[in-house]
Design an enzyme around this catalytic site. Structure first.
Site, PDB file in Angstrom:
ATOM      1  N   ASP A   1       0.820  -1.209   0.000  1.00 42.38           N
ATOM      2  CA  ASP A   1       0.000   0.000   0.000  1.00 42.38           C
ATOM      3  C   ASP A   1       0.858   1.266   0.000  1.00 42.38           C
ATOM      4  OD1 ASP A   1      -2.580   1.140  -0.095  1.00 42.38           O
ATOM      5  OD2 ASP A   1      -2.558   1.540   2.058  1.00 42.38           O
TER       6      ASP A   1
ATOM      7  N   SER B   1      -7.519   5.245  -0.679  1.00 43.84           N
ATOM      8  CA  SER B   1      -7.612   3.981  -1.410  1.00 43.84           C
ATOM      9  C   SER B   1      -9.064   3.517  -1.423  1.00 43.84           C
ATOM     10  CB  SER B   1      -6.737   2.912  -0.748  1.00 43.84           C
ATOM     11  OG  SER B   1      -5.390   3.324  -0.707  1.00 43.84           O
TER      12      SER B   1
ATOM     13  N   GLN C   1      -4.665  -1.342  -7.711  1.00 43.26           N
ATOM     14  CA  GLN C   1      -5.436  -0.532  -6.767  1.00 43.26           C
ATOM     15  C   GLN C   1      -6.035   0.665  -7.486  1.00 43.26           C
ATOM     16  OE1 GLN C   1      -3.922   2.512  -3.735  1.00 43.26           O
ATOM     17  NE2 GLN C   1      -4.115   0.688  -2.441  1.00 43.26           N
TER      18      GLN C   1
END
Length: 307
Positions: free
Chosen positions: A223, A247, A297
């Site tokens: 991440d 996110s 993502q």
């Protein structure tokens, strides 16, 4: 004498953070980050949810993929509960659904993340790779990101708020070395591609040295830097307060076992942004050039309106 934690202590704290506790059948609790800055890091919730799912699979199957949606931001300082649904247990594959919830300020627990993880018994199969590791400098030839952060903090002086300075200089258990200068303090638009080496800053050994923990740490680190890749063509930065972002979802596929205490290259690109969102992809390679994981993502990315 410095009050900063040693590398060994930083990694021990990360291991503690990613160690979930069983509270009841298919219910686990994740410990809070004790010295945070207000909002739970998305990688922490992803990794703890994966750890809870992994704890519920005990027949030799290993996680090969996860897919997650971030629903709400979590608060640091409060624990997170992970409830497991055993959706499938087959001979070769298994599937677990995880709902991460946290008690809000009103005392009512609300979901902050949904995650589904798939598991497989190890087996031999057809192999190919069409994703060679990028030709970038090796980690030993690069400055640490922390050295760059200290340099930026000194150069920016009073233009950084206390919170920005604390976030920038906060000791981290994940050591990173970026092949370019840190982009989030630059206003120059550039190609939406970035390359960073990462590893935990001290070796992992003993009872904690399991493939499950290494997968969780790689999930945690996946991440980092990812959403920022889609900001590169625009020359805008979260650190300078020019963007609002979060996110939205996160997918990760494990292709082979890898150690999180050995250097891994995170190569990211962002083929598209628009509609208040940015789409990002990542490939993770070991030092031998083998592809060990792939990541995707999408995140919310909006230009901050100053008024």
């Amino acid at each position: 004498m410095s009050d900063e934690p040693t590398n060994k202590e930083l990694v021990a704290d990360l291991v503690r953070l990613l160690t979930v506790e069983k509270r009841a059948a298919d219910v686990y609790a994740g410990p809070p980050q004790t010295d945070g800055i207000g909002r739970v890091f998305g990688g922490q919730v992803l990794a703890q949810a994966l750890q809870a799912a992994q704890a519920s699979v005990s027949d030799g199957k290993s996680a090969h993929s996860l897919h997650a949606y971030f629903l709400r931001g979590g608060r640091e300082g409060a624990g997170i509960e992970y409830r497991i649904a055993r959706d499938f247990d087959g001979r070769s594959f298994a599937n677990r659904r995880v709902v991460a919830s946290q008690e809000g300020e009103d005392g009512i627990a609300v979901p902050i993340l949904n995650l589904t993880a798939s598991f497989q018994l190890p087996e031999e199969g057809l192999e190919h790779i069409d994703s060679p590791m990028p030709d970038v400098p090796r980690p030993d030839d690069l400055r640490t990101d922390m050295d760059q952060r200290r340099e930026i903090a000194e150069a920016w002086g009073d233009r950084l708020s206390d919170q920005q300075r604390r976030m920038m200089l906060r000791p981290r258990p994940i050591e990173m070395r970026t092949t370019d200068r840190l982009h989030w303090m630059s206003s120059e638009p550039r190609s939406p591609r970035a390359h960073s080496w990462f590893r935990v800053c001290a070796p992992i050994s003993g009872a904690n040295d399991t493939p499950e923990l290494h997968r969780a740490i790689i999930t945690y680190a996946s991440d980092y830097t990812l959403l920022g890749t889609s900001a590169l063509p625009h020359g805008l930065s979260w650190m300078r307060g020019e963007l609002v972002g979060a996110s939205l979802d996160h997918a990760l596929w494990f292709h082979r076992d890898a150690r999180a205490d050995e250097w891994l290259l995170y190569a990211t690109d962002a083929p598209w942004s628009g509609g208040g969102r940015g789409f990002n992809r990542g490939r993770i390679f070991n030092l031998a050039g083998e592809l060990v994981a792939s990541v995707a993502q999408e995140g919310m990315m909006r230009k901050r309106v100053k008024g």
